[in-house]
Structure formats: C-alpha cells, structure tokens
Write a protein that holds these residues in place. Structure first.
Motif, mmCIF file in Angstrom:
data_model
loop_
_atom_site.group_PDB
_atom_site.id
_atom_site.type_symbol
_atom_site.label_atom_id
_atom_site.label_comp_id
_atom_site.label_asym_id
_atom_site.label_seq_id
_atom_site.Cartn_x
_atom_site.Cartn_y
_atom_site.Cartn_z
ATOM 1 N N TRP A 128 31.376 30.936 35.531
ATOM 2 C CA TRP A 128 32.628 30.672 34.984
ATOM 3 C C TRP A 128 33.071 31.357 33.916
ATOM 4 O O TRP A 128 34.311 32.025 34.009
ATOM 5 C CB TRP A 128 33.261 29.280 34.523
ATOM 6 N N ARG A 129 32.185 32.304 33.154
ATOM 7 C CA ARG A 129 32.375 33.270 32.453
ATOM 8 C C ARG A 129 32.620 34.595 32.894
ATOM 9 O O ARG A 129 33.208 35.649 32.153
ATOM 10 C CB ARG A 129 31.069 33.534 31.327
ATOM 11 N N SER A 130 32.676 34.760 34.121
ATOM 12 C CA SER A 130 32.765 35.707 35.304
ATOM 13 C C SER A 130 31.981 37.050 34.674
ATOM 14 O O SER A 130 31.165 36.898 33.854
ATOM 15 C CB SER A 130 34.278 36.173 35.163
ATOM 16 N N ASP A 131 32.656 38.116 35.002
ATOM 17 C CA ASP A 131 31.945 39.467 34.767
ATOM 18 C C ASP A 131 32.636 40.054 33.309
ATOM 19 O O ASP A 131 34.006 40.550 33.580
ATOM 20 C CB ASP A 131 32.193 40.408 35.901
ATOM 21 N N LEU A 132 32.205 39.776 32.179
ATOM 22 C CA LEU A 132 32.896 40.096 31.093
ATOM 23 C C LEU A 132 32.849 41.588 30.607
ATOM 24 O O LEU A 132 33.575 41.830 29.554
ATOM 25 C CB LEU A 132 32.365 39.184 29.900
ATOM 26 N N THR A 133 32.296 42.398 31.514
ATOM 27 C CA THR A 133 32.293 43.703 31.285
ATOM 28 C C THR A 133 33.797 44.370 31.942
ATOM 29 O O THR A 133 33.807 45.599 31.709
ATOM 30 C CB THR A 133 31.086 44.369 31.808
ATOM 31 N N GLY A 134 34.279 43.575 32.891
ATOM 32 C CA GLY A 134 35.440 44.056 33.502
ATOM 33 C C GLY A 134 36.716 43.751 32.648
ATOM 34 O O GLY A 134 36.664 43.716 31.656
ATOM 35 N N ALA A 135 37.810 44.100 33.826
ATOM 36 C CA ALA A 135 38.990 43.898 33.157
ATOM 37 C C ALA A 135 39.339 42.564 32.862
ATOM 38 O O ALA A 135 40.223 42.064 31.704
ATOM 39 C CB ALA A 135 40.289 44.349 34.076
ATOM 40 N N ASN A 136 38.592 41.436 33.527
ATOM 41 C CA ASN A 136 38.770 40.026 33.135
ATOM 42 C C ASN A 136 37.868 39.798 32.046
ATOM 43 O O ASN A 136 36.742 39.013 32.429
ATOM 44 C CB ASN A 136 38.603 39.049 34.323
ATOM 45 N N ARG B 49 37.467 37.580 29.668
ATOM 46 C CA ARG B 49 37.539 36.054 29.114
ATOM 47 C C ARG B 49 36.927 35.338 30.232
ATOM 48 O O ARG B 49 37.067 35.420 31.322
ATOM 49 C CB ARG B 49 38.983 35.811 28.724
ATOM 50 N N PRO B 50 36.363 34.065 29.791
ATOM 51 C CA PRO B 50 35.920 33.170 30.715
ATOM 52 C C PRO B 50 37.146 32.583 31.387
ATOM 53 O O PRO B 50 38.234 32.694 30.841
ATOM 54 C CB PRO B 50 35.117 32.282 29.786
ATOM 55 N N MET B 51 37.087 31.762 32.335
ATOM 56 C CA MET B 51 37.769 31.024 33.108
ATOM 57 C C MET B 51 38.226 29.766 32.207
ATOM 58 O O MET B 51 37.371 29.313 31.552
ATOM 59 C CB MET B 51 37.470 30.397 34.442
ATOM 60 N N THR B 52 39.342 29.189 31.980
ATOM 61 C CA THR B 52 39.558 27.794 31.405
ATOM 62 C C THR B 52 39.240 26.853 32.393
ATOM 63 O O THR B 52 39.037 26.873 33.556
ATOM 64 C CB THR B 52 41.108 27.844 30.860
ATOM 65 N N GLU B 53 39.107 25.664 31.615
ATOM 66 C CA GLU B 53 38.899 24.374 32.618
ATOM 67 C C GLU B 53 40.099 24.150 33.706
ATOM 68 O O GLU B 53 39.647 23.745 34.707
ATOM 69 C CB GLU B 53 38.824 23.323 31.945
ATOM 70 N N GLN B 54 41.081 24.642 33.174
ATOM 71 C CA GLN B 54 42.583 24.250 34.080
ATOM 72 C C GLN B 54 42.446 25.298 35.242
ATOM 73 O O GLN B 54 42.888 25.036 36.386
ATOM 74 C CB GLN B 54 43.724 24.251 33.296
ATOM 75 N N GLU B 55 41.863 26.548 34.815
ATOM 76 C CA GLU B 55 41.955 27.461 35.893
ATOM 77 C C GLU B 55 40.834 27.038 37.049
ATOM 78 O O GLU B 55 41.129 27.261 38.200
ATOM 79 C CB GLU B 55 41.467 28.687 35.583
ATOM 80 N N VAL B 56 39.949 26.676 36.560
ATOM 81 C CA VAL B 56 38.645 26.058 37.543
ATOM 82 C C VAL B 56 39.248 25.055 38.448
ATOM 83 O O VAL B 56 39.179 24.914 39.421
ATOM 84 C CB VAL B 56 37.432 25.566 37.021
ATOM 85 N N THR B 57 39.909 24.106 37.665
ATOM 86 C CA THR B 57 40.454 22.851 38.467
ATOM 87 C C THR B 57 41.569 23.345 39.377
ATOM 88 O O THR B 57 41.464 22.970 40.545
ATOM 89 C CB THR B 57 41.092 21.962 37.503
ATOM 90 N N ASP B 58 42.366 24.498 39.002
ATOM 91 C CA ASP B 58 43.372 24.934 39.878
ATOM 92 C C ASP B 58 42.818 25.666 41.047
ATOM 93 O O ASP B 58 43.339 25.549 42.216
ATOM 94 C CB ASP B 58 44.322 25.634 39.247
#
Length: 246
Positions: free
Chosen positions: A206-214, A216-225
């Motif tokens: 969920w922390r994703s590829d923090l070297t790219g444009a994103n 920041r990690p996903m939030t709990e709500q984003e995962v749920t959505d």
C-alpha cells in the motif's frame, strides 16, 4: 499335509509371531518406527506441509492463496488473526477451518504451532519500515466512485486504466475486474493483496512506488474504496454462460 503336520505348522507360526524372531511380520509395528498420530504432530514443517502448502505454496508463496511468506502481510494481519483464520477458516471462501472445535482436524496446540511458525519463519520485525499499518479489516464503508479515482492514481499504471489489464507490449498484466477472478476472492482477500502487495510478482504494497509521482502511501479509506470499486464488477453468474439452445 496330514493333520499332525498342519497342527505343528500352526503352533510354530504362533510361537514365531510371539517371539522377537518375527519382528517384521506383516502388520506388526517395528520398534522405534511407529508413525506419529496426526493429532500428535507438533513440528511446524510437518503441519505446514500437510495442511497449508497445497494452497499457500511449498515455501509460503507462489500458491493459489495469499502468500504467507510476505512480511508485510504478516505484520498487518498479526498473530491473533492468523491463528483465528487457521482455526475457524473464512466462511464463503476456499479457506477451511482446521481447528477441531470448528470441524477441522487440528488441536488447539497444533493451530498455535502453525500460526507461530508462520510468523517465526516469514515474519520480520522491521517489515513496515516504521510506517503505521493499515488495519487488516475495513474500518468504514467503501465508495466505488472514489475507488475508481484512487485506482487511477495508484494502480492503473500496472493494471491498465480500467483495470482490464495490459497487452504484452505494454508490460503484460491480467484483468483484475474480471467477474470470474472476482468470484474467487473475498473482499478481505482483495484488501489484503492491496495492503501487502505481492512481492513475488512485483506488486508493491500500500505504500506504493514512492519513487514515482505518487510519493505517498494509500490511506485506509483509499484502500477500502478501491476494494469497493473492484467488488462492484462482480456479477451474479460469473464465467462463460451456458449455450442457449432453441
């Protein structure tokens, strides 16, 4: 053979079976070679091989079920969840109950050995790298529309803009919104995969590829959505429809 000879043979056979000289007679256990009763096995490798490897993979990965050799997954789920799921299973999925009190074959002690062995073998104290773990289960209701937007931000670069996968020339990936695929996985399984990733297949957590444009990690709500958005693609009759005959 006369009656006297037959009687002598039977007596000799009985004496042989009663003596050490016939220790290898059919059906007679060999001292020191007795098989351990299934409910007496308390070593993790044996229990894992007999009960878990078929779905989770021989080495905890590359099986049909969630990878257990994933320290992030183990840190997110925790010992209590792993022990509970092992004992009682997950209703509505292919994960059965292994504990005797839930209809399985394992004692409480064996369930504990399995849960602790999984954490000891594949867990890591620093698995989250100081990050706060997202809760294993959802804390709120998901919004599919918001999930579509979160998917576009965090997931589309690998899974395609609509989740239907990418062709081989673009870095091949399969559809994650196919109804047949979704019919095999519970919402919790989807959530666990998004949170913990699949490192053996190159999927980040969920922390994703923090070297790219994103960055920041996903939030709990984003995962749920995102889970809610994926689940919205389920159908009542997944798979290839039966042919219609006139």
């Amino acid at each position: 053979m006369n009656v006297s000879s037959l009687t002598f043979a039977l007596l000799a056979g009985a004496l042989c079976l009663a003596s050490n000289g016939c220790r290898n007679a059919p059906g007679k256990p060999i001292p020191g070679d007795e098989a351990t009763r299934p409910d007496q096995a308390l070593d993790f490798p044996t229990l894992y091989k007999q009960n878990c490897a078929g779905c989770h993979g021989e080495n905890g990965k590359n099986g049909a079920a969630v990878s257990l050799a994933n320290p992030v997954y183990l840190a997110t789920a925790g010992i209590d969840t792993i022990q509970r799921v092992t004992a009682t299973g997950v209703p509505g999925t292919l994960m059965p109950a292994f504990g005797k009190r839930a209809g399985g074959t394992l004692t409480d002690a064996q369930v504990t050995v399995l849960a602790q062995g999984i954490l000891r073998t594949w867990g890591r104290p620093d698995a989250l790298g100081g990050a706060t773990a997202i809760p294993y289960t959802s804390q709120s209701k998901g919004d599919p529309a918001q999930g579509a937007r979160a998917f576009a931000t965090f997931c589309a670069s690998c899974h395609g803009s609509d989740g239907a996968g990418k062709a081989s020339g673009e870095g091949r990936s399969d559809s994650i919104i196919d109804p047949t695929y979704l019919a095999l996985l519970s919402d919790q399984s989807l959530r666990s995969t998004i949170i913990a990733g699949q490192p053996e297949r190159g999927m980040p957590d969920w922390r994703s590829d923090l070297t790219g444009a994103n960055s920041r990690p996903m939030t709990e709500q984003e995962v749920t959505d995102i889970v809610a958005w994926m689940a919205s693609h389920r159908t009542s009759s997944p798979g290839q429809p039966y042919p219609q005959h006139p």
